[in-house]
Design an enzyme around this catalytic site. Sequence first.
Site, PDB file in Angstrom:
ATOM      1  N   ARG A  58      -5.244   9.814  16.596  1.00 39.55           N
ATOM      2  CA  ARG A  58      -5.419  10.976  17.459  1.00 39.55           C
ATOM      3  C   ARG A  58      -4.920  12.216  16.727  1.00 39.55           C
ATOM      4  NH1 ARG A  58      -1.309  12.334  22.131  1.00 39.55           N
ATOM      5  NH2 ARG A  58      -0.200  12.838  20.206  1.00 39.55           N
ATOM      6  N   GLY A  59      -3.705  12.107  16.173  1.00 36.07           N
ATOM      7  CA  GLY A  59      -3.098  13.230  15.467  1.00 36.07           C
ATOM      8  C   GLY A  59      -2.001  13.893  16.285  1.00 36.07           C
ATOM      9  N   TYR A 119       3.624   1.811  17.296  1.00 40.16           N
ATOM     10  CA  TYR A 119       4.971   2.375  17.402  1.00 40.16           C
ATOM     11  C   TYR A 119       5.986   1.336  17.862  1.00 40.16           C
ATOM     12  CZ  TYR A 119       2.061   6.354  16.820  1.00 40.16           C
ATOM     13  OH  TYR A 119       1.141   7.209  16.282  1.00 40.16           O
ATOM     14  N   HIS A 167       3.606  -0.958   3.932  1.00 39.08           N
ATOM     15  CA  HIS A 167       2.922   0.322   3.708  1.00 39.08           C
ATOM     16  C   HIS A 167       4.001   1.374   3.471  1.00 39.08           C
ATOM     17  CE1 HIS A 167      -0.286   3.304   4.023  1.00 39.08           C
ATOM     18  NE2 HIS A 167       0.475   3.997   4.851  1.00 39.08           N
ATOM     19  N   HIS A 220      -7.142   8.973   6.152  1.00 44.74           N
ATOM     20  CA  HIS A 220      -6.678   9.177   7.525  1.00 44.74           C
ATOM     21  C   HIS A 220      -7.604  10.213   8.147  1.00 44.74           C
ATOM     22  CE1 HIS A 220      -2.277   7.820   6.729  1.00 44.74           C
ATOM     23  NE2 HIS A 220      -3.079   7.309   5.819  1.00 44.74           N
ATOM     24  N   SER A 241       0.833  -1.203   0.000  1.00 43.52           N
ATOM     25  CA  SER A 241       0.000   0.000   0.000  1.00 43.52           C
ATOM     26  C   SER A 241       0.869   1.256   0.000  1.00 43.52           C
ATOM     27  CB  SER A 241      -0.925  -0.019   1.215  1.00 43.52           C
ATOM     28  OG  SER A 241      -0.179  -0.229   2.399  1.00 43.52           O
ATOM     29  N   GLU A 270       1.045   5.556   0.757  1.00 42.66           N
ATOM     30  CA  GLU A 270       0.455   6.700   1.464  1.00 42.66           C
ATOM     31  C   GLU A 270       0.884   8.012   0.797  1.00 42.66           C
ATOM     32  OE1 GLU A 270       0.538   6.595   5.768  1.00 42.66           O
ATOM     33  OE2 GLU A 270       1.232   8.657   5.848  1.00 42.66           O
ATOM     34  N   GLN A 304       4.587   2.985  12.753  1.00 36.64           N
ATOM     35  CA  GLN A 304       5.423   4.153  12.520  1.00 36.64           C
ATOM     36  C   GLN A 304       6.630   3.691  11.716  1.00 36.64           C
ATOM     37  OE1 GLN A 304       6.007   7.039  11.835  1.00 36.64           O
ATOM     38  NE2 GLN A 304       5.642   8.088  13.784  1.00 36.64           N
TER      39      GLN A 304
END
Length: 289
Positions: free
Chosen positions: A108-109, A148, A269, A78, A15, A17, A179
């Site tokens: 969350r961001g 993470y 990804h 996202h 995939s 991004e 991550q």
Amino acid sequence: MKIKELFAQKEPVFSFEFFPPKTDKAAEKLMETVAELKGALSPGYVSVTYGAGGSTRERTLECVRRIHTELGLTAMAHLTCVGHTAVELTEIVRELVDAGVENVLALRGDPPQGETRFSAVDGGFANASQLVEHLRGEFDLCLGGACYPERHPEAISLESDVRWLKHKVEQGVDFLVTQLFFDNADYFAFVDRIRAAGIDVPVIPGIMPITNVAQIERFTSMCGARIPEELRVRLDPIRDDAAAVMATGIEHATLQCRALIAAGAPGLHFYTLNKSHATRSILASVKAL
Ligand SMILES: NC(=O)C1=CN([C@@H]2O[C@H](COP(=O)(O)OP(=O)(O)OC[C@H]3O[C@@H](n4cnc5c(N)ncnc54)[C@H](O)[C@@H]3O)[C@@H](O)[C@H]2O)C=CC1
Ligand SMILES: Nc1nc(=O)c2c([nH]1)NC[C@@H]1CN(c3ccc(C(=O)N[C@@H](CCC(=O)O)C(=O)O)cc3)CN21
């Protein structure tokens, strides 16, 4: 198509991004890039990150809808809790669902620039778990979550990070994307740790090919990822030689990806930063295995 169905098929899922374009012209360029990648590499799905605010957020949604509708690719938006109330988040996702998009990466961001701590707005959410719980209650979606391998920079300990991750997955996360990391040992140890904690959803390695040394140093220091010493030593003397950095970045990521797939990772990804050259080169060589 729901992305979790791709992971059920056992073949590795590749995939890509992208981040949202800033202008109409850039939007057309991005659609061309995605169309080219579709032709060359037939990705399992494509995702578009969610901006910090304002018009870029509209562009994320527009871009995801176009990738789904015009290119016929499985697309994932996202979505972050930053600056949104629960009601607004519902409205945004309603539009996506109405357009036929079935996948959301629930985040969350990052705290807004200049702030070090995340703070929820009134009527909004403080972490990704709450967003996942909310979306699960309202929509029939496939939900991804972030994780993470080297722990989240705000986590108090490895253990607490895993505990919160377990809680998040229990709220209804179907798969996790990591991550970025540059040492596979960190990914393997992380997967062992979370399996032992009872988290059993697919964990997709997030790969960022290094193409610019100053940029990767800036980003890794922000997000808490480590550039291994051997790689640092190779990059440092060539940092101003763009072609040499590109070659080294591609070589490192290619070895990483081959080893991950050989060890049974469910997919890869790619954080493309809207540039396709490095990802194409890496994936061509991984697919040739
Ligand atoms: N904009 C985008 O498209 C992307 C953004 N990210 C970034 O990933 C980072 C965090 O997002 P997520 O992983 O979704 O956040 P998260 O809410 O899952 O975790 C954030 C931190 O809070 C802790 N935590 C989680 N739930 C908690 C709870 N209930 N109580 C107390 N602590 C809790 C976690 O251990 C972690 O340290 C952000 O920096 C985000 O922007 C990652 C990928 C893409
Ligand atoms: N904490 C965090 N926030 C994110 O937004 C995020 C992650 N982690 N990890 C996964 C991906 C990777 N993302 C990234 C990674 C690198 C850059 C970066 O280096 N950006 C360049 C500008 C790129 C450009 O405009 O060409 C920079 O110099 O900051 C940006 C987003 C977004 N995602």
